[in-house]
Design an enzyme around this catalytic site. Structure first.
Site, mmCIF file in Angstrom:
data_model
loop_
_atom_site.group_PDB
_atom_site.id
_atom_site.type_symbol
_atom_site.label_atom_id
_atom_site.label_comp_id
_atom_site.label_asym_id
_atom_site.label_seq_id
_atom_site.Cartn_x
_atom_site.Cartn_y
_atom_site.Cartn_z
ATOM 1 C CG ASP A 61 -9.098 -1.225 -22.584
ATOM 2 O OD1 ASP A 61 -10.219 -1.768 -22.957
ATOM 3 O OD2 ASP A 61 -7.813 -1.885 -22.294
ATOM 4 N NE ARG A 69 -8.455 -6.244 -20.623
ATOM 5 C CZ ARG A 69 -8.397 -5.063 -21.014
ATOM 6 N NH1 ARG A 69 -7.451 -4.147 -20.999
ATOM 7 N NH2 ARG A 69 -9.306 -4.850 -21.798
ATOM 8 N N PRO A 111 0.749 -1.222 0.130
ATOM 9 C CG PRO A 111 -0.245 -1.293 2.121
ATOM 10 C CD PRO A 111 0.575 -2.052 1.134
ATOM 11 C CD GLU A 131 1.751 -4.221 10.248
ATOM 12 O OE1 GLU A 131 1.876 -3.095 9.773
ATOM 13 O OE2 GLU A 131 0.806 -4.682 10.669
HETATM 14 N N1 ADE Z 1 -0.874 -4.938 0.244
HETATM 15 C C1 ADE Z 1 -1.918 -4.507 1.045
HETATM 16 N N2 ADE Z 1 -2.636 -3.693 0.382
HETATM 17 C C2 ADE Z 1 -2.136 -3.462 -0.850
HETATM 18 C C3 ADE Z 1 -2.447 -2.451 -1.830
HETATM 19 N N3 ADE Z 1 -3.388 -1.502 -1.617
HETATM 20 N N4 ADE Z 1 -1.676 -2.398 -2.888
HETATM 21 C C4 ADE Z 1 -0.730 -3.448 -3.033
HETATM 22 N N5 ADE Z 1 -0.366 -4.244 -2.134
HETATM 23 C C5 ADE Z 1 -1.073 -4.380 -1.054
#
Ligand code: ADE
Length: 270
Positions: free
Chosen positions: A178, A163, A94, A121
């Site tokens: 797209d 794809r 994230p 984590e």
């Molecule tokens: N791992 C946990 N959340 C994630 C996300 N939003 N994007 C990529 N990997 C992740």
């Protein structure tokens, strides 16, 4: 294209056997290899995590299994195969850069990708640093939300990339319009689509789509794209290059309540 995925949940990647990606594998367009990270642990409990230095909640993935796993996967590059050059290492997190259609297009051009979905984590930072010296490492996020692990993001990214590979979609033209595709409709979402029957529960088809008039149909689709983008992703309209808009586009936007500001960009009218 070769894809390796190192994970503690190999079964989570089973969907890579299904549908578009599954068919691409069966046809030899994609060589997908899923590896269980625990193969590279040496204790009785196959431990892959430990407590974080400095304290705090959760656990961190230990560097040793990742190092051994990646060294072994990298060593399987074959001099004659798509893997003759080092792979791009894609690390889902994230905290990464946003995964976009543009990045999907860039990655679809690479011969070899290695994905390292983490749990807990995340992975001890030294692993990223170690491989960034040797490989093109991309830390990538699929959106502004936190998942329990990187496996679902890998499925998302692999589908978006696969794809785009030549011969994977039936109709080569079908990803040209797209939403988010670079080119003519750039920065616009795709509008609505319809198929037979011509009437369903009393609802018909927009007349223009039955007209056979290609010019009018293209114009209508573009108008619909503007309407949907203005409603769902106004940020895309505000960011779009005003030079890319023709007279009709500008009239459409005005009809939707948008105005061109002194900076040349389009904004919703107050
Ligand atoms: N791992 C946990 N959340 C994630 C996300 N939003 N994007 C990529 N990997 C992740």
């Amino acid at each position: 294209m070769r894809l390796d995925v190192v994970t503690i949940f190999p079964e989570y990647l089973e969907p890579l056997n299904v549908s578009l990606v599954g068919k691409a594998r069966a046809r030899g367009v994609l060589d997908v290899r899923v590896h269980d990270l625990r193969t590279w642990t040496h204790d009785r409990h196959n431990t892959v995590d430990d407590t974080p230095y400095g304290g705090g909640p959760g656990m961190v993935m230990k560097p040793e299994p990742w190092g051994e796993a990646l060294d072994e996967v990298l060593a399987t590059g074959e001099p004659e195969g798509p893997d003759q050059e080092p792979p791009v290492l894609v690390v889902p997190t994230p905290s990464g850069r946003p995964f976009t259609q543009e990045l999907a297009v860039e990655l679809a051009d690479k011969p070899w990708l290695v994905f390292t979905p983490a749990r807990y984590e995340g992975i001890d930072r030294r692993v990223i640093e170690e491989y960034a010296d040797r490989l093109d490492v991309r830390e990538v996020s699929i959106g502004d939300y936190v998942l329990a692990g990187g496996e679902a993001p890998v499925l998302v990214m692999v589908e978006a990339i696969a794809r785009l590979l030549p011969g994977v979609l039936g109709n080569a033209a079908s990803h040209q319009d797209d939403s988010f595709a670079p080119g003519t409709m750039a920065n616009l979402l795709e509008g609505p689509v319809y198929t037979k029957p011509p009437e369903w529960r009393g609802r018909g088809i927009p007349e223009v789509l039955l007209s056979g008039h290609h010019g009018r149909i293209a114009r209508w689709r573009r108008d619909q794209a503007f309407a949907r983008t203005a409603a769902n992703r106004p940020d895309l309209i505000e960011r779009c290059d005003p030079e890319a808009l023709d007279k009709h586009d500008r009239a459409t936007l005005e009809g939707l309540g948008w105005r061109q500001g002194t900076d040349g960009r389009w904004h919703p009218a107050e």
